[in-house]
Design a protein around this motif. Structure first.
Motif, PDB file in Angstrom:
ATOM      1  N   GLU A   1       0.831  -1.215   0.000  1.00 31.15           N
ATOM      2  CA  GLU A   1       0.000   0.000   0.000  1.00 31.15           C
ATOM      3  C   GLU A   1       0.864   1.263   0.000  1.00 31.15           C
ATOM      4  O   GLU A   1       0.597   2.211  -0.723  1.00 31.15           O
ATOM      5  CB  GLU A   1      -0.940  -0.005   1.207  1.00 31.15           C
TER       6      GLU A   1
ATOM      7  N   GLU B   1       2.419   1.733  -3.440  1.00 28.10           N
ATOM      8  CA  GLU B   1       1.439   2.254  -4.400  1.00 28.10           C
ATOM      9  C   GLU B   1       1.220   3.743  -4.208  1.00 28.10           C
ATOM     10  O   GLU B   1       1.093   4.496  -5.168  1.00 28.10           O
ATOM     11  CB  GLU B   1       0.126   1.495  -4.273  1.00 28.10           C
ATOM     12  N   ARG B   2       1.188   4.199  -2.980  1.00 25.98           N
ATOM     13  CA  ARG B   2       0.931   5.624  -2.698  1.00 25.98           C
ATOM     14  C   ARG B   2       2.089   6.528  -3.095  1.00 25.98           C
ATOM     15  O   ARG B   2       1.871   7.691  -3.409  1.00 25.98           O
ATOM     16  CB  ARG B   2       0.608   5.826  -1.217  1.00 25.98           C
TER      17      ARG B   2
END
Length: 59
Positions: free
Chosen positions: A15, A18-19
């Motif tokens: 996560e 991805e950010r």
């Protein structure tokens, strides 16, 4: 004592990656003592600070 970046669950690392558009580097925080994991994460699109603690610590 702090745990290393590798102690984070894979889903959390994914996560974060991805950010920030992909992780280039992870730099552990040199000071402080209020988190189990504390690191600057250098990404392709931005740099973020990640601070985490497990529920075992009751923080």
């Amino acid at each position: 004592m702090r745990r290393g970046w590798a102690a984070l669950p894979g889903a959390v690392v994914t996560e974060i990656a991805e950010r920030v558009g992909g992780i280039i580097d992870v730099r552990p925080a040199a000071t402080g003592n209020h988190a189990e994991i504390a690191s600057g994460v250098v990404g392709v699109s931005e740099t973020v600070f990640v601070k985490a603690a497990s529920t075992e610590l009751n923080v």
